[in-house]
Design a protein around this motif. Structure first.
Motif, PDB file in Angstrom:
ATOM      1  N   GLU A   1      33.348  36.773  13.115  1.00  0.00           N
ATOM      2  CA  GLU A   1      34.305  37.510  12.457  1.00  0.00           C
ATOM      3  C   GLU A   1      35.241  38.261  13.543  1.00  0.00           C
ATOM      4  OE1 GLU A   1      32.188  38.426   8.146  1.00  0.00           O
ATOM      5  OE2 GLU A   1      32.125  40.079   9.958  1.00  0.00           O
ATOM      6  N   LEU A   2      34.490  38.580  14.496  1.00  0.00           N
ATOM      7  CA  LEU A   2      35.084  39.269  15.894  1.00  0.00           C
ATOM      8  C   LEU A   2      36.037  38.346  16.392  1.00  0.00           C
ATOM      9  CD1 LEU A   2      34.943  41.596  17.620  1.00  0.00           C
ATOM     10  CD2 LEU A   2      33.311  40.399  19.084  1.00  0.00           C
ATOM     11  N   ASN A   3      35.776  37.042  16.630  1.00  0.00           N
ATOM     12  CA  ASN A   3      36.609  35.990  17.223  1.00  0.00           C
ATOM     13  C   ASN A   3      37.704  35.566  16.389  1.00  0.00           C
ATOM     14  OD1 ASN A   3      34.873  35.708  19.543  1.00  0.00           O
ATOM     15  ND2 ASN A   3      33.508  34.159  18.516  1.00  0.00           N
ATOM     16  N   MET A   4      37.440  35.720  15.263  1.00  0.00           N
ATOM     17  CA  MET A   4      38.557  35.357  14.256  1.00  0.00           C
ATOM     18  C   MET A   4      39.813  36.345  14.503  1.00  0.00           C
ATOM     19  SD  MET A   4      39.310  32.753  11.978  1.00  0.00           S
ATOM     20  CE  MET A   4      38.060  32.377  10.579  1.00  0.00           C
ATOM     21  N   PHE A   5      39.384  37.559  14.481  1.00  0.00           N
ATOM     22  CA  PHE A   5      40.182  38.409  14.649  1.00  0.00           C
ATOM     23  C   PHE A   5      40.783  38.738  16.227  1.00  0.00           C
ATOM     24  CE2 PHE A   5      41.235  42.984  16.149  1.00  0.00           C
ATOM     25  CZ  PHE A   5      42.374  43.247  15.123  1.00  0.00           C
ATOM     26  N   PHE A   6      39.927  38.479  17.311  1.00  0.00           N
ATOM     27  CA  PHE A   6      40.488  38.925  18.454  1.00  0.00           C
ATOM     28  C   PHE A   6      41.001  37.732  19.369  1.00  0.00           C
ATOM     29  CE2 PHE A   6      38.450  43.222  18.718  1.00  0.00           C
ATOM     30  CZ  PHE A   6      39.087  43.913  19.210  1.00  0.00           C
ATOM     31  N   MET A   7      40.470  36.441  18.973  1.00  0.00           N
ATOM     32  CA  MET A   7      41.403  35.504  19.591  1.00  0.00           C
ATOM     33  C   MET A   7      42.855  35.275  19.334  1.00  0.00           C
ATOM     34  SD  MET A   7      38.054  32.418  19.269  1.00  0.00           S
ATOM     35  CE  MET A   7      36.778  32.564  20.394  1.00  0.00           C
ATOM     36  N   ARG A   8      42.932  35.471  17.901  1.00  0.00           N
ATOM     37  CA  ARG A   8      44.393  35.549  17.478  1.00  0.00           C
ATOM     38  C   ARG A   8      44.979  36.603  18.201  1.00  0.00           C
ATOM     39  NH1 ARG A   8      48.461  34.303  14.170  1.00  0.00           N
ATOM     40  NH2 ARG A   8      47.418  32.575  13.264  1.00  0.00           N
ATOM     41  N   ILE A   9      44.484  37.908  18.291  1.00  0.00           N
ATOM     42  CA  ILE A   9      45.118  38.952  19.364  1.00  0.00           C
ATOM     43  C   ILE A   9      45.446  38.793  20.589  1.00  0.00           C
ATOM     44  CG2 ILE A   9      44.708  41.274  20.123  1.00  0.00           C
ATOM     45  CD1 ILE A   9      45.459  41.133  16.812  1.00  0.00           C
ATOM     46  N   ALA A  10      44.450  38.239  21.371  1.00  0.00           N
ATOM     47  CA  ALA A  10      44.713  37.681  22.743  1.00  0.00           C
ATOM     48  C   ALA A  10      45.686  36.494  22.827  1.00  0.00           C
ATOM     49  CB  ALA A  10      43.293  37.104  23.209  1.00  0.00           C
ATOM     50  N   LYS A  11      45.832  35.575  21.788  1.00  0.00           N
ATOM     51  CA  LYS A  11      46.864  34.596  21.838  1.00  0.00           C
ATOM     52  C   LYS A  11      48.159  35.322  21.903  1.00  0.00           C
ATOM     53  CE  LYS A  11      47.842  32.355  17.939  1.00  0.00           C
ATOM     54  NZ  LYS A  11      48.531  31.534  17.487  1.00  0.00           N
ATOM     55  N   GLU A  12      48.393  36.197  20.790  1.00  0.00           N
ATOM     56  CA  GLU A  12      49.501  36.812  20.674  1.00  0.00           C
ATOM     57  C   GLU A  12      49.956  37.778  21.901  1.00  0.00           C
ATOM     58  OE1 GLU A  12      49.743  36.375  15.750  1.00  0.00           O
ATOM     59  OE2 GLU A  12      49.060  38.344  16.814  1.00  0.00           O
ATOM     60  N   HIS A  13      48.899  38.264  22.408  1.00  0.00           N
ATOM     61  CA  HIS A  13      49.231  39.042  23.795  1.00  0.00           C
ATOM     62  C   HIS A  13      49.746  38.122  24.643  1.00  0.00           C
ATOM     63  CE1 HIS A  13      46.011  42.656  22.721  1.00  0.00           C
ATOM     64  NE2 HIS A  13      47.224  42.806  22.038  1.00  0.00           N
ATOM     65  N   SER A  14      49.175  37.140  24.903  1.00  0.00           N
ATOM     66  CA  SER A  14      49.646  36.201  25.879  1.00  0.00           C
ATOM     67  C   SER A  14      51.323  35.873  25.583  1.00  0.00           C
ATOM     68  CB  SER A  14      48.836  34.805  26.066  1.00  0.00           C
ATOM     69  OG  SER A  14      47.717  35.223  26.307  1.00  0.00           O
ATOM     70  N   ILE A  15      51.568  35.615  24.397  1.00  0.00           N
ATOM     71  CA  ILE A  15      53.013  35.511  23.937  1.00  0.00           C
ATOM     72  C   ILE A  15      53.827  36.525  24.260  1.00  0.00           C
ATOM     73  CG2 ILE A  15      54.291  34.902  21.932  1.00  0.00           C
ATOM     74  CD1 ILE A  15      51.943  33.329  20.592  1.00  0.00           C
ATOM     75  N   PHE A  16      53.284  37.733  23.889  1.00  0.00           N
ATOM     76  CA  PHE A  16      54.349  38.864  24.180  1.00  0.00           C
ATOM     77  C   PHE A  16      54.496  38.991  25.796  1.00  0.00           C
ATOM     78  CE2 PHE A  16      52.033  40.494  20.169  1.00  0.00           C
ATOM     79  CZ  PHE A  16      52.928  40.016  19.252  1.00  0.00           C
ATOM     80  N   LEU A  17      53.075  38.778  26.369  1.00  0.00           N
ATOM     81  CA  LEU A  17      53.576  38.753  28.028  1.00  0.00           C
ATOM     82  C   LEU A  17      54.484  37.674  28.458  1.00  0.00           C
ATOM     83  CD1 LEU A  17      49.894  39.087  28.740  1.00  0.00           C
ATOM     84  CD2 LEU A  17      51.784  41.131  29.264  1.00  0.00           C
TER      85      LEU A  17
END
Length: 311
Positions: free
Chosen positions: A13-29
């Motif tokens: 559950e933690l990874n499902m949320f935060f892995m997407r968040i981290a992926k999108e942070h990389s996109i925004f950067l």
């Protein structure tokens, strides 16, 4: 010590949320760099791909394992995510795989998923690789923030946003390491800690929304500004909990009510961006991203309320 069942479920559950968040942070950067810095663009793209692959692995392990409540919370994907991704890819020219989002929409939650020794080993391995990847992303964010503050690099991302997403990476690492140590949290103190963290995040979301709006969007600007002030106060209240935990139920209730209101405002804004009805320099995916973070926090606050009711 966490049981195998709790360890696996909480990890996925933690990874499902935060892995997407981290992926999108990389996109925004990546989207925020200029052509002067191709090496930074390439590094952000690499990190996006790393978290995309980790997320795919996590999705495949999660079906029938995570809880129904979390699966339906709207913190992984929303009904706006695919369209927000498509439009952001169009605007930024950054490839975003829609199949990952489609896979996530198919994940089913169950109350008592079958936990095998093999699954425990696979989750343990995935967590270790997630820790390494999150450390790499945090180091990238930290170095970038330092360079921006020293006027060595220009980005269209606010310095506060860089600090904001760095704190989220550190927060993710903290939770992953606790899981790898099989630590059971002191739920009351964890609630106080997380409410301090997430209320600050919600305050900053409001300020980012305010700062990305066109100056003519006066009504939306004022609404975002009001939310920023409300969550600054809630952050201050949550900080006081460390010395008086008796105040926790009241702070939790106020945090929940205001986060639900902010989530609705963010959702309306995301719809406005997708439909080209709001003048802004925000990508639609950023709107959906902060909606999902609010949904995540709402789910956590509801869990805290249930715990407090039993105490």
């Amino acid at each position: 010590m966490l049981s195998n069942s709790e360890y696996v479920r909480q990890s996925l559950e933690l990874n499902m949320f935060f892995m997407r968040i981290a992926k999108e942070h990389s996109i925004f950067l990546e989207a925020g760099f200029t052509t002067k810095n191709p090496q930074l663009i390439n590094r952000a793209e690499q990190l996006k791909n790393v978290f995309s692959q980790l997320l795919v692995e996590n999705i495949r392990l999660s079906n029938g394992i995570i809880s129904p409540e979390v699966a339906k919370s709207g913190e992984f994907v929303t009904d706006l995510t695919l369209e927000a991704e498509r439009e952001t890819q169009y605007y930024a020219g950054i490839a975003i795989d829609p199949n990952i989002t489609r896979m996530e929409t198919m994940v089913l939650g169950t109350e008592n998923g079958r936990i095998t020794p093999s699954l425990v080993r696979m989750v343990n391995d995935l967590n270790n690789r997630a820790i390494y990847a999150a450390e790499q992303l945090a180091a990238f964010k930290k170095g970038l923030l330092q360079d921006v503050l020293a006027c060595k690099v220009f980005t269209t991302n606010y310095p506060l946003l860089l600090d904001h997403i760095l704190r989220e990476a550190i927060f993710y690492l903290r939770l992953l390491r606790k899981l790898q140590n099989r630590e059971e949290a002191d739920l009351t103190r964890e609630a106080a800690y997380q409410e301090t963290f997430w209320n600050r995040i919600m305050a900053e979301h409001s300020k980012f929304i305010r700062g990305l709006l066109d100056p003519t969007e006066v009504k939306l600007f004022n609404t975002a500004n009001d939310f920023g002030e409300k969550f600054d106060k809630l952050t201050a209240e949550a900080k006081e909990l460390s010395s008086n935990l008796n105040l926790l139920p009241a702070v939790t209730s106020r945090s929940l009510n205001n986060t639900e209101d902010l989530r609705d405002f963010k959702r309306q804004g995301t719809e406005g961006l997708i439909q080209c009805k709001i003048k802004s320099i925000a990508y639609p995916l950023l709107g959906d991203h902060v909606v999902r973070e609010a949904n995540h926090y709402i789910r956590i606050l509801n869990d805290f309320k249930k715990i407090q009711a039993r105490s």
